[in-house]
Design an enzyme around this catalytic site. Structure first.
Site, PDB file in Angstrom:
ATOM      1  N   ASP A 152       0.810  -1.217   0.000  1.00 49.41           N
ATOM      2  CA  ASP A 152       0.000   0.000   0.000  1.00 49.41           C
ATOM      3  C   ASP A 152       0.848   1.274   0.000  1.00 49.41           C
ATOM      4  O   ASP A 152       0.311   2.383   0.005  1.00 49.41           O
ATOM      5  CB  ASP A 152      -0.965   0.007   1.200  1.00 49.41           C
ATOM      6  CG  ASP A 152      -0.226  -0.112   2.535  1.00 49.41           C
ATOM      7  OD1 ASP A 152       1.019  -0.069   2.541  1.00 49.41           O
ATOM      8  OD2 ASP A 152      -0.899  -0.254   3.572  1.00 49.41           O
ATOM      9  N   GLY A 153       2.171   1.113   0.034  1.00 49.13           N
ATOM     10  CA  GLY A 153       3.041   2.295   0.005  1.00 49.13           C
ATOM     11  C   GLY A 153       3.119   3.029   1.333  1.00 49.13           C
ATOM     12  O   GLY A 153       3.745   4.074   1.435  1.00 49.13           O
ATOM     13  N   ASP A 282      19.084  -5.826  -1.088  1.00 51.16           N
ATOM     14  CA  ASP A 282      18.378  -4.569  -1.361  1.00 51.16           C
ATOM     15  C   ASP A 282      18.357  -3.674  -0.133  1.00 51.16           C
ATOM     16  O   ASP A 282      17.898  -2.535  -0.211  1.00 51.16           O
ATOM     17  CB  ASP A 282      16.948  -4.843  -1.838  1.00 51.16           C
ATOM     18  CG  ASP A 282      16.157  -5.701  -0.870  1.00 51.16           C
ATOM     19  OD1 ASP A 282      16.595  -6.817  -0.585  1.00 51.16           O
ATOM     20  OD2 ASP A 282      15.106  -5.246  -0.373  1.00 51.16           O
ATOM     21  N   ASN A 283      18.834  -4.181   1.007  1.00 52.97           N
ATOM     22  CA  ASN A 283      18.905  -3.348   2.211  1.00 52.97           C
ATOM     23  C   ASN A 283      20.343  -2.999   2.571  1.00 52.97           C
ATOM     24  O   ASN A 283      20.609  -2.547   3.686  1.00 52.97           O
ATOM     25  CB  ASN A 283      18.229  -4.065   3.390  1.00 52.97           C
ATOM     26  CG  ASN A 283      16.721  -4.154   3.205  1.00 52.97           C
ATOM     27  OD1 ASN A 283      16.139  -3.332   2.511  1.00 52.97           O
ATOM     28  ND2 ASN A 283      16.102  -5.140   3.805  1.00 52.97           N
TER      29      ASN A 283
HETATM   30  P1  AMP Z   1      11.835  -4.294   3.077  1.00 53.03           P
HETATM   31  O1  AMP Z   1      11.675  -5.704   3.518  1.00 53.03           O
HETATM   32  O2  AMP Z   1      11.177  -3.293   3.992  1.00 53.03           O
HETATM   33  O3  AMP Z   1      13.237  -3.938   2.777  1.00 53.03           O
HETATM   34  O4  AMP Z   1      11.015  -4.164   1.714  1.00 53.03           O
HETATM   35  C1  AMP Z   1      11.266  -4.973   0.600  1.00 53.03           C
HETATM   36  C2  AMP Z   1      10.552  -4.416  -0.604  1.00 53.03           C
HETATM   37  O5  AMP Z   1       9.151  -4.347  -0.370  1.00 53.03           O
HETATM   38  C3  AMP Z   1      10.975  -3.018  -1.006  1.00 53.03           C
HETATM   39  O6  AMP Z   1      10.911  -2.958  -2.404  1.00 53.03           O
HETATM   40  C4  AMP Z   1       9.920  -2.161  -0.368  1.00 53.03           C
HETATM   41  O7  AMP Z   1       9.781  -0.920  -1.009  1.00 53.03           O
HETATM   42  C5  AMP Z   1       8.681  -3.015  -0.535  1.00 53.03           C
HETATM   43  N1  AMP Z   1       7.647  -2.752   0.469  1.00 53.03           N
HETATM   44  C6  AMP Z   1       7.658  -3.091   1.789  1.00 53.03           C
HETATM   45  N2  AMP Z   1       6.529  -2.691   2.387  1.00 53.03           N
HETATM   46  C7  AMP Z   1       5.781  -2.073   1.450  1.00 53.03           C
HETATM   47  C8  AMP Z   1       4.503  -1.429   1.447  1.00 53.03           C
HETATM   48  N3  AMP Z   1       3.750  -1.355   2.542  1.00 53.03           N
HETATM   49  N4  AMP Z   1       4.074  -0.915   0.289  1.00 53.03           N
HETATM   50  C9  AMP Z   1       4.806  -0.982  -0.824  1.00 53.03           C
HETATM   51  N5  AMP Z   1       6.005  -1.573  -0.904  1.00 53.03           N
HETATM   52  C10 AMP Z   1       6.495  -2.107   0.218  1.00 53.03           C
HETATM   53 MG    MG Z   2      14.187  -2.476   2.196  1.00 54.34          MG
END
Ligand code: AMP
Ligand code: MG
Length: 517
Positions: A152-153, A282-283
Site C-alpha cells: 500500500d506504500g 536490497d537493504n
Molecule cells: P523491506 O523488507 O522493507 O526492505 O522491503 C522490501 C521491498 O518491499 C521493497 O521494495 C519495499 O519498497 C517493498 N515494500 C515493503 N513494504 C511495502 C509497502 N507497505 N508498500 C509498498 N512496498 C512495500
Molecule cells: Mg528495504
C-alpha cells in the site's frame, strides 16, 4: 503534481514562503541541484506522486539534524513543512505553488533471504529533494509507487518509531547510518496483521543507493546503465578510485572500497550488539550505511544464535551470521560489477578487502571494549576476546550491562560487579585472571577512558522502543523524546533516566518482531 520529466524542479529558483511570509530566496544555498541522483533520469527512477495523508500531525522533529542540513532554524515549525514532510505537497496548494516538489522512486532488485527476488524498488519510499551538502531527503510511507507491487506504500507508526529511534541511536553510537529528520502521524488506518495507524518518516542520507541497484542493471544485461550508475557513485562518493590508471581498475577499487566501508560498519554493529533483521542485498547501502531498519534487534542477553525476526525462519540473520552474510552480499555486488571489472582475479582480490578490514576492525572494536586502544591491542588479544564472548553466550549474560560492570570491576578493584552476573562464577574467574594479567601493566585511567568511549551505557533495547510505541499509539510522545535524550549521549550516565540502562525485564522476551511494517 508536476509530471514534466524534462524538468528538474531542483534547478528552479523559487521563493520560499512560510505561512504567507516571504523569508528569502533560499534556493541557491538551500538546494544543491547539481550532480543529483534525480538528474540521472531514466532508467534509474520514475517520477511519482505522493498520496495525501489525512490530517497529519508531528510526532518527532529533529531540529539538530535540520540545522546540520542548513535548513532555516524554524523550518520544522511551519505548517508548510508539515505538509511537505507528510507528503501532502500536491494536496496543499500553498506548498505546490511555492515548492514544486517532484518526488522520484528508484528501481532496484535484490537477493532476499539468499534467493534472487528480481525487481523490487522503492515501493514506499520517495526522494523529495537534496539539500545543502548533497544530503538527500526521502519520505518513507508517503504512498504507493510503480514499485509497490501489492503493497500500500504506507508505513505504520510502530515501525516508523523504531526506525526513527534506532537510526538516531546508531548515529550517536558513531555507527554509519541513514538519519531521521521527522516523523509525522495521522489517524489513517492501514492493514497489517491488525489495523494500525500510518506514519511518514523523513529520512536523510547522502544517497540511498543499494547493492540491489547494481544487481538490477547487471541482471538485465544493461551494462550501459550499470556503468552510468557506477560512475555516478564513484564520482560522488568514491572519487579516490578515479585515480586508477585502467578503466576496469576503477571498478575493482570501487568494489574494494565498498568492502572496506561495509566491514567497518559490520564490526561496529557487532561491537554494540546490533543485528539487522533483513540483511538482504536490497537493504545494503553502497555507502556502508545502516539502512532500512525493520525487524532489527539490539541484543539484550548475549545470544548470538537468537532468531529475533519471526519471518527469518532459518536464522539466516542472527548475530553470529551477520559478518558472513555481509560478505555473501558483497559477492552478489561483485558479481553484478563483473561486467565492468572484467577480471575475475581482480574481483576476488577486491572482495578480500572485506575479510582483511573486518578482521582488524573486529580486533580494534572489541579490544577497545576491553580497554585496549588501537596502539595497545595485538593479535595475541584475540583469544581473550573470543573466550569472553563464549562465556557471555553460554549464560546469555546481558551484553551491554556486562561491559558496564566490567569497567566497574576495574574502577572499584572489586570483581563481583561482573562476576555476580554469572551462574558459573568459576568460569568467569579463569577468564578474569587472564584479563587482569593483560591489563596490569597498563595505565588504569587510559583503560577506563577507552572502555568509556567504546561501551555504551544506553542502547535502544526492544522493550524501551516498545514502551515508547505503546504510549505514542495513545497520543503521548513524551517517551520518544525522553528516550532520544538518553540515546543522544549513550556513553554518559543520565542519573534521571538510568533505568534505561538496566537489563530488559522478563516481559521483553514476548515482544514479537517480524517483517510486518
Ligand atoms: P523491506 O523488507 O522493507 O526492505 O522491503 C522490501 C521491498 O518491499 C521493497 O521494495 C519495499 O519498497 C517493498 N515494500 C515493503 N513494504 C511495502 C509497502 N507497505 N508498500 C509498498 N512496498 C512495500
Ligand atoms: Mg528495504
Amino acid at each position: 503534481m508536476y509530471h514534466n520529466e524534462h524538468q528538474n524542479c531542483w534547478q528552479f529558483e523559487f521563493l520560499f514562503i512560510f505561512d504567507g511570509i516571504i523569508l528569502k530566496n533560499l534556493s541557491p544555498s538551500f538546494l544543491a541541484p547539481t550532480q543529483s541522483w534525480t538528474k540521472l533520469g531514466k532508467p534509474f527512477h520514475q517520477f511519482v506522486n505522493s498520496e495525501e495523508l489525512p490530517q497529519p500531525y508531528w510526532i518527532v522533529k529533529n531540529y539538530a539534524l535540520a540545522q546540520q542540513l542548513g535548513l532555516p532554524s524554524d523550518w520544522l515549525d511551519h505548517n508548510q513543512t508539515l505538509e511537505i514532510l507528510s507528503g501532502n505537497f500536491a494536496a496543499s496548494s500553498d506548498v505546490a505553488q511555492i515548492w514544486p516538489i517532484q518526488p522520484t522512486a528508484s528501481v532496484y532488485s535484490g537477493h532476499q533471504f539468499g534467493v534472487w527476488a528480481g525487481q523490487l524498488g522503492d515501493g514506499r519510499a520517495m526522494l523529495i529533494g537534496e539539500v545543502k551538502g548533497g544530503q538527500e531527503i526521502q519520505l518513507k510511507g508517503a504512498g504507493p509507487t510503480p514499485y509497490s507491487r501489492r503493497g500500500d506504500g504506507r508505513a505504520v507508526l510502530r515501525s516508523s518509531i523504531r526506525e526513527y529511534l534506532c537510526s538516531e541511536a546508531m548515529h550517536h553510537l558513531g555507527i554509519p547510518t541513514t538519519r531521521a529528520l521527522s516523523l509525522v502521524g495521522s489517524d489513517l488506518m492501514v492493514m497489517r496483521e491488525t489495523p494500525e495507524t500510518a506514519a511518514v518518516l523523513a529520512r536523510v542520507a547522502p544517497s540511498f543507493i543499494r547493492f540491489g541497484h547494481f544487481e538490477h542493471f547487471s541482471f538485465q544485461n544493461n551494462h550501459q546503465a550499470l556503468q552510468t550508475l557506477a560512475d555516478y557513485v564513484i564520482e560522488r562518493f568514491y572519487p579516490e578510485c578515479q585515480l586508477a590508471t585502467a578503466k576496469q581498475e576503477i571498478y575493482s577499487q570501487f568494489l574494494s572500497a565498498v568492502c572496506h566501508k561495509t566491514a567497518l560498519m559490520i564490526a561496529k554493529w557487532q561491537a554494540v550488539g546490533f543485528c539487522h533483521g533483513v540483511m538482504n542485498t536490497d537493504n545494503m547501502s553502497i555507502l556502508g550505511l545502516t539502512l532500512d531498519y525493520g525487524p532489527f534487534k539490539m541484543l539484550d542477553g548475549f545470544d548470538p544464535d537468537l532468531i529475533f525476526n519471526h519471518s527469518d525462519t532459518n536464522g539466516r540473520y542472527t548475530y553470529n551470521q551477520q559478518a558472513s552474510i555481509a560478505f555473501w552480499n558483497l559477492h552478489c555486488l561483485a558479481e553484478a560489477l563483473l561486467p565492468l571489472i572484467q577480471d575475475i582475479d581482480a574481483t576476488k582480490n577486491a572482495l578480500e578487502t572485506y575479510r582483511e578490514v573486518y578482521s582488524q576492525a573486529f580486533l580494534h572494536e572489541f579490544g577497545a571494549k576491553l580497554g585496549l586502544d588501537e596502539l595497545t591491542v595485538t593479535e595475541n588479544d584475540r583469544p581473550l576476546i573470543h573466550q569472553l564472548l563464549r562465556l557471555l553466550s553460554e549464560e546469555k549474560i546481558d551484553y551491554t550491562w556486562f561491559w558496564q560492570q566490567l569497567a566497574q570491576t576495574l574502577r572499584t578493584n572489586n570483581a563481583s560487579h561482573a562476576r555476580d552476573l554469572f551462574i558459573h562464577r568459576e568460569n568467569f574467574d579463569v577468564w578474569h585472571a587472564l584479563y587482569l594479567q593483560r591489563v596490569q601493566s597498563l595505565n588504569l585511567n587510559n583503560i577506563l577512558s577507552t572502555m568509556g568511549k567504546s561501551n555504551p551505557r544506553y542502547i535502544l533495547r526492544n522493550h524501551l522502543a516498545q514502551i515508547a510505541i505503546e504510549k505514542a499509539q495513545l497520543g503521548d510522545y513524551s517517551e520518544i523524546n525522553q528516550l532520544l535524550e538518553v540515546l543522544h549521549n549513550p556513553y554518559q550516565t543520565h542519573s534521571l533516566y538510568d533505568d534505561y540502562a538496566r537489563p530488559a525485564p522478563a516481559w521483553a522476551s514476548s515482544i514479537e518482531i517480524s517483517c510486518s511494517s
